[in-house]
Design a protein around this motif. Structure first.
Motif, short mmCIF file in Angstrom:
data_model
loop_
_atom_site.label_atom_id
_atom_site.label_comp_id
_atom_site.label_asym_id
_atom_site.label_seq_id
_atom_site.Cartn_x
_atom_site.Cartn_y
_atom_site.Cartn_z
N THR A 240 0.89 -1.15 0.21
CA THR A 240 -0.08 0.09 0.03
C THR A 240 0.80 1.31 0.05
OG1 THR A 240 -1.74 -1.11 1.20
CG2 THR A 240 -1.82 1.10 1.22
N GLY A 241 1.92 1.28 0.77
CA GLY A 241 2.88 2.45 0.77
C GLY A 241 3.42 2.63 -0.62
N LEU A 242 4.04 1.37 -1.27
CA LEU A 242 4.60 1.66 -2.44
C LEU A 242 3.73 2.21 -3.56
CD1 LEU A 242 6.68 -1.49 -2.43
CD2 LEU A 242 7.59 0.88 -2.46
N PHE A 243 2.48 1.74 -3.52
CA PHE A 243 1.23 2.22 -4.37
C PHE A 243 0.89 3.63 -4.08
CE2 PHE A 243 -3.24 2.08 -5.43
CZ PHE A 243 -3.17 2.47 -6.73
N PHE A 244 0.83 4.08 -2.86
CA PHE A 244 0.47 5.44 -2.60
C PHE A 244 1.77 6.45 -2.88
CE2 PHE A 244 -3.00 4.09 0.47
CZ PHE A 244 -3.82 3.94 -0.57
N GLU A 245 2.82 5.91 -2.78
CA GLU A 245 4.15 6.81 -3.19
C GLU A 245 4.42 6.77 -4.75
OE1 GLU A 245 7.91 5.13 -1.64
OE2 GLU A 245 7.03 5.23 0.40
N SER A 246 3.99 5.83 -5.44
CA SER A 246 4.15 6.03 -6.80
C SER A 246 2.92 6.98 -7.60
CB SER A 246 3.98 4.44 -7.40
OG SER A 246 2.64 3.78 -7.30
N GLU B 258 3.91 10.30 -9.74
CA GLU B 258 3.31 10.29 -10.98
C GLU B 258 2.47 11.63 -10.91
OE1 GLU B 258 4.09 8.86 -13.57
OE2 GLU B 258 5.38 7.42 -12.35
N LEU B 259 1.68 12.02 -9.63
CA LEU B 259 1.20 13.31 -9.82
C LEU B 259 2.06 14.41 -9.75
CD1 LEU B 259 -1.65 12.76 -7.51
CD2 LEU B 259 -2.09 12.91 -9.84
N SER C 176 7.28 2.67 -15.70
CA SER C 176 7.12 3.16 -14.37
C SER C 176 6.77 2.27 -13.44
CB SER C 176 5.85 4.28 -14.28
OG SER C 176 5.72 4.60 -12.85
N GLN C 177 7.03 2.07 -12.29
CA GLN C 177 6.76 1.14 -11.02
C GLN C 177 5.26 1.22 -10.85
OE1 GLN C 177 8.48 -1.59 -9.22
NE2 GLN C 177 9.77 -1.36 -11.22
N PHE C 178 4.62 2.65 -11.09
CA PHE C 178 3.45 2.67 -10.62
C PHE C 178 2.39 1.67 -11.36
CE2 PHE C 178 -0.84 4.43 -12.51
CZ PHE C 178 -1.36 4.72 -11.48
N TRP C 179 2.63 1.18 -12.56
CA TRP C 179 1.66 0.24 -13.02
C TRP C 179 1.74 -1.25 -12.35
CZ3 TRP C 179 -1.81 2.46 -15.83
CH2 TRP C 179 -1.53 3.36 -16.50
N LEU C 180 2.81 -1.72 -11.93
CA LEU C 180 3.16 -3.05 -11.10
C LEU C 180 2.28 -2.63 -9.82
CD1 LEU C 180 4.59 -5.60 -10.62
CD2 LEU C 180 6.26 -4.38 -9.75
N TRP C 181 2.56 -1.56 -8.98
CA TRP C 181 1.79 -1.70 -7.88
C TRP C 181 0.31 -1.39 -8.10
CZ3 TRP C 181 5.47 -3.86 -5.85
CH2 TRP C 181 6.97 -3.24 -5.77
N LEU C 182 0.00 -0.69 -8.94
CA LEU C 182 -1.47 -0.58 -9.30
C LEU C 182 -2.00 -1.94 -9.47
CD1 LEU C 182 -3.70 1.89 -10.56
CD2 LEU C 182 -3.17 0.40 -12.55
N VAL C 183 -1.53 -2.59 -10.36
CA VAL C 183 -2.11 -4.14 -10.84
C VAL C 183 -2.17 -4.85 -9.75
CG1 VAL C 183 -1.84 -6.10 -12.29
CG2 VAL C 183 -1.76 -3.87 -13.35
N LEU C 184 -1.05 -5.24 -8.88
CA LEU C 184 -0.96 -5.98 -7.78
C LEU C 184 -2.00 -5.65 -6.64
CD1 LEU C 184 3.12 -6.69 -7.32
CD2 LEU C 184 1.09 -8.18 -8.16
N TRP C 185 -1.90 -4.26 -6.23
CA TRP C 185 -2.77 -3.77 -5.15
C TRP C 185 -4.28 -4.22 -5.67
CZ3 TRP C 185 -6.81 -0.57 -3.67
CH2 TRP C 185 -6.62 -0.28 -2.14
N HIS C 186 -4.61 -3.83 -6.78
CA HIS C 186 -6.13 -4.00 -7.13
C HIS C 186 -6.43 -5.46 -7.42
CE1 HIS C 186 -6.18 0.31 -7.58
NE2 HIS C 186 -7.50 0.17 -7.48
#
Length: 145
Positions: A91-97, A101-102, A113-123
């Motif tokens: 959750t921390g990595l996802f919110f940091e990414s 990105e913002l 970007s690592q954002f896509w990895l954390w987004l997919v895994l978290w969801h």
């Protein structure tokens, strides 16, 4: 010879019914499993079913319950907040990414970007937790197990 085929005749095995002059009768279904004879009905014409409309599923087929959504979200946030990835949580990595990105908002995040990895895994984890929560909660309330 052709005249014999055009005249009404009795077919063997069908009692005394004729081929051409058969009156329309209501079809009855009978079986060893049924206790009484049941008339064949068209499910589209049943007046009492769903207010006169034919539906394949119950009107409330999803059977939404806010308990499942609340407990499912808490049930996913708790384990995904454990610092297990290099001392950081998913959750921390996802919110940091999201924050990173913002920072350059008008341009979208690159595909690397690592954002896509954390987004997919978290969801994926969230939706699995919600799905199993719905199965477990509704299975328990409807006495499946």
């Amino acid at each position: 010879m052709a005249a014999t085929f055009a005249s009404p005749s009795t077919v063997v095995g069908l009692r005394s019914t004729t081929l051409l002059s058969t009156p329309a009768k209501k079809a009855f279904l009978s079986s060893g499993f049924l206790k009484s004879r049941v008339a064949a009905r068209n499910p589209l014409m049943l007046a009492g079913a769903s207010g006169g409309k034919f539906t394949c599923f119950e009107r409330d087929w999803l059977r939404t319950d806010f308990n499942v959504i609340g407990f499912g979200l808490i049930g996913w946030l708790a384990p995904s907040s454990i610092p297990a990835i290099n001392g950081k949580s998913l959750t921390g990595l996802f919110f940091e990414s999201i924050g990173a990105e913002l920072a350059h908002f008008p341009s979208p995040p690159p595909l690397t970007s690592q954002f896509w990895l954390w987004l997919v895994l978290w969801h994926i984890g969230l939706f699995l937790c919600l799905t199993f929560g719905q199965i477990g909660f509704k299975g328990r309330t409807e006495d499946y197990f």
